[in-house]
Design a protein around this motif. Structure first.
Motif, short mmCIF file in Angstrom:
data_model
loop_
_atom_site.label_atom_id
_atom_site.label_comp_id
_atom_site.label_asym_id
_atom_site.label_seq_id
_atom_site.Cartn_x
_atom_site.Cartn_y
_atom_site.Cartn_z
N LEU A 216 63.73 76.93 33.68
CA LEU A 216 64.07 78.17 32.98
C LEU A 216 63.09 79.27 33.37
O LEU A 216 61.91 78.99 33.60
N GLN A 217 63.61 80.48 33.40
CA GLN A 217 62.74 81.64 33.58
C GLN A 217 62.96 82.58 32.41
O GLN A 217 64.10 82.96 32.13
N LEU A 218 61.86 82.91 31.72
CA LEU A 218 61.94 83.79 30.56
C LEU A 218 61.24 85.10 30.91
O LEU A 218 60.09 85.08 31.35
N ARG A 219 61.94 86.20 30.73
CA ARG A 219 61.32 87.51 30.91
C ARG A 219 60.97 88.00 29.51
O ARG A 219 61.87 88.21 28.68
N LEU A 220 59.67 88.17 29.25
CA LEU A 220 59.28 88.44 27.86
C LEU A 220 57.99 89.25 27.76
O LEU A 220 57.22 89.35 28.72
N SER B 218 65.33 88.33 28.85
CA SER B 218 66.36 87.42 29.36
C SER B 218 65.83 85.99 29.45
O SER B 218 64.62 85.76 29.52
N ILE B 219 66.77 85.04 29.43
CA ILE B 219 66.47 83.64 29.74
C ILE B 219 67.47 83.21 30.81
O ILE B 219 68.69 83.29 30.59
N HIS B 220 66.97 82.82 31.95
CA HIS B 220 67.82 82.37 33.07
C HIS B 220 67.47 80.92 33.40
O HIS B 220 66.33 80.50 33.22
N ALA B 221 68.44 80.17 33.94
CA ALA B 221 68.12 78.93 34.65
C ALA B 221 67.97 79.32 36.11
O ALA B 221 68.72 80.18 36.61
N TYR B 222 66.99 78.75 36.80
CA TYR B 222 66.77 79.14 38.20
C TYR B 222 66.87 77.93 39.13
O TYR B 222 66.82 76.78 38.68
N GLY B 223 67.02 78.25 40.42
CA GLY B 223 66.94 77.20 41.44
C GLY B 223 68.22 76.43 41.65
O GLY B 223 68.21 75.39 42.30
N THR C 141 57.05 87.21 33.58
CA THR C 141 58.11 86.22 33.79
C THR C 141 57.47 84.85 33.67
O THR C 141 56.54 84.52 34.41
N VAL C 142 57.94 84.05 32.72
CA VAL C 142 57.39 82.72 32.50
C VAL C 142 58.33 81.71 33.15
O VAL C 142 59.54 81.72 32.89
N THR C 143 57.78 80.85 34.00
CA THR C 143 58.61 79.87 34.70
C THR C 143 58.36 78.48 34.11
O THR C 143 57.21 78.03 34.07
N LEU C 144 59.41 77.82 33.65
CA LEU C 144 59.27 76.53 32.96
C LEU C 144 60.10 75.47 33.70
O LEU C 144 61.31 75.34 33.43
#
Ligand SMILES: NC(=O)c1ccc[n+]([C@@H]2O[C@H](COP(=O)([O-])OP(=O)(O)OC[C@H]3O[C@@H](n4cnc5c(N)ncnc54)[C@H](OP(=O)(O)O)[C@@H]3O)[C@@H](O)[C@H]2O)c1
Length: 484
Positions: A243-247, A341-346, A282-285
């Motif tokens: 997940l990528q959170l823009r916060l 936003s919350i996105h799934a990435y990759g 941008t937080v990458t989880l």
């Protein structure tokens, strides 16, 4: 210490999540409770989010698509050629932006700005005209060459530079374009469920959402959170990396939870992340870093997170990390986490151009299809300005564009209310009808289906009622891809 625990907030929480903490879902009690509390079991309409451009939004299919998008949580940029008509037939709300343009001419340079996809519903306008030669139909206004072929060229001119730069992410919650269903899916879940007095709120701002309130350690409490109600159907994040959170936070450490089990208090999969006070980051989880926990205890024997069915997400600020350790970046009092936003990435690409073409585009002149049972557009293609020929040429231009697309070829369209199960096919032999309402639901569902990319699909209604949400992904995967 403070003892001002609020029963009403506790009951609001139970009602929102339709559950009794530590007991579980109220679902088994539905027959008994539903007649007494009819709105208790309403499910959130949320299916997705982000801004979607709809061309031909004042047309009959276009209007149905706009309605379906708004109902499910998306925001709409409506491309129309007639503003007064748009103001009359489209819902008036901040989630609908109107852009006036004619597809036969170059389109506004920023048409795709901020959008995740376009659903292209413009078509040559054909109307019954009794004094016209057989079949008694006539083209009104621009020719099929201008609308279908030049129109696709103009659309691609605007889509190509913008969509080619887009990373392959899946927008799960895009608060830059807030809509009511996007808000309704999240609810506050604070330590009030355990007797605490912390209190959080979650609300939409113009281009973001804010999770804010006060966290207190009184009454053995110490956490605030927001959690989605169970998503139906659950999200399928298979193939994505994380997940990528823009916060923008407040310098504290928060947790993110995923659940692949609909049970209220089952295993959650958690990861902690730090924020920087008053800074957008941008937080990458990565999914591989989430750990299984039951409440705040690690559950080493739990099965791995099932990315194929994510039922809920949760964001939490807690005094505790895991297994009794304290959160080193926690302070009681006011907190603030603003989300863009919350996105799934990759993952694999999702369709960015969903094009409404037509069944029959390859049939004029084809020797293996008899003339008599064919739709009028096939039988009278020449008299109708070669409409199907130009639609096929437009399809081919899209296939060659290099952009992730889905081409949908509906059979005859009706204005029936819909609710029929749809049949998908490939090879352009399907005949029949379907309602624009059912077509619209299908087009909107494609937005989140990687298996829809690079496919051409014919669609018609069956005589069965729709019933439960079909697994479009599995049905599409059975059709051949345009890219063998
Ligand atoms: N009708 C059928 O049975 C059938 C069957 C298979 C496939 N299809 C295809 O499905 C799509 C939707 O069909 P429909 O019957 O729902 O369409 P529709 O109601 O006739 O709508 C067509 C839309 O295209 C817009 N449009 C036409 N020329 C334009 C131009 N130059 N610039 C901007 N907009 C323009 C119209 O604008 P206005 O609102 O301003 O008129 C209208 O919004 C079309 O591509 C059609 O060919 C239809």
């Amino acid at each position: 210490m403070a003892n001002n625990w609020e029963l009403s907030r506790f009951l609001d929480t139970l009602r929102f999540f339709q559950t009794l903490p530590f007991v579980g879902s109220l679902e088994p009690l539905r027959p008994m409770l539903a007649p007494l509390l009819p709105d208790l079991f309403t499910s959130p309409a949320y299916r997705g989010s982000g801004l979607v451009v709809v061309t031909g939004a004042t047309g009959r299919t276009g209007q149905a698509v706009v309605k379906a998008l708004l109902r499910q949580g998306y925001a709409v940029r409506a491309l129309v050629r007639d503003r007064p008509k748009a103001e009359q037939v489209l819902p008036t709300q901040s989630a609908v932006e109107i852009v006036v343009a004619d597809i036969t001419q170059p389109l506004p340079a920023d048409l795709m700005q901020g959008s995740r996809a376009v659903i292209h519903c413009i078509g040559t306008v054909i109307q019954p005209q009794p004094d016209a030669p057989p079949p008694g139909l006539a083209i009104v206004g621009d020719s099929p060459e201008a609308v279908e072929f030049n129109g696709m060229r103009h659309l691609l001119e605007r889509a190509q530079p913008y969509f080619q730069q887009q990373p392959t992410t899946y927008p799960l919650f895009d608060y830059r374009y807030p809509t009511p269903p996007l808000k309704e899916v999240w609810g506050a879940l604070d330590d009030v469920v355990m007797g605490g007095v912390s209190a959080s709120q979650f609300y939409l701002r113009e281009h973001s959402a804010l999770f804010t309130g006060t966290v207190s350690t009184a009454n053995s409490g110490g956490f605030v959170s927001i959690r989605t109600r169970n998503l139906t159907p659950p999200l399928n994040l298979q193939g994505y990396t994380g997940l990528q959170l823009r916060l923008r936070g407040d310098g504290q450490r928060y947790k993110c939870f995923l659940r692949s089990d609909p049970a209220w208090d089952g295993v959650g999969y958690a990861i902690s992340f730090d924020t920087v006070a008053d800074q957008w980051i941008t937080v990458t989880l990565p999914f591989s870093h989430f750990i299984p926990v039951v409440r705040a205890r690690t559950a080493t024997d739990a099965s791995p997170l099932n990315l194929g069915q994510i039922y809920s997400l949760q964001l939490m600020l807690s005094k505790f990390e895991y297994d009794g350790a304290l959160n080193p970046h926690f302070r009681a009092g006011a907190f603030s986490l603003e989300l863009e936003s919350i996105h799934a990435y990759g993952g694999s690409p999702l369709p960015q151009i969903i094009h409404v073409s037509s069944a029959g585009v390859t049939r004029p002149g084809r020797s293996d299809v008899g003339d008599q049972r064919q739709p009028l557009a096939v039988q009278y293609n020449d008299q109708l300005g070669g409409i199907l020929t130009w639609k096929l040429a437009a399809e081919n231009m899209l296939r060659q564009s290099g952009l992730p697309y889905t081409i949908v070829r509906p059979c005859g369209l009706t204005d029936n209310p819909g609710g029929q199960h749809l049949r998908l096919d490939h090879g352009d032999t399907l005949t029949g009808q379907l309602s624009r309402a059912d077509l619209a639901e299908f087009l909107v569902a494609l937005l989140n289906l990687p298996t829809a990319c690079y496919r051409t699909v014919e669609v018609a209604a069956t005589d069965q009622a729709a019933g439960t949400t079909p697994s479009w992904s599995a049905l599409l995967a059975q059709l051949p891809s345009d890219r063998p």
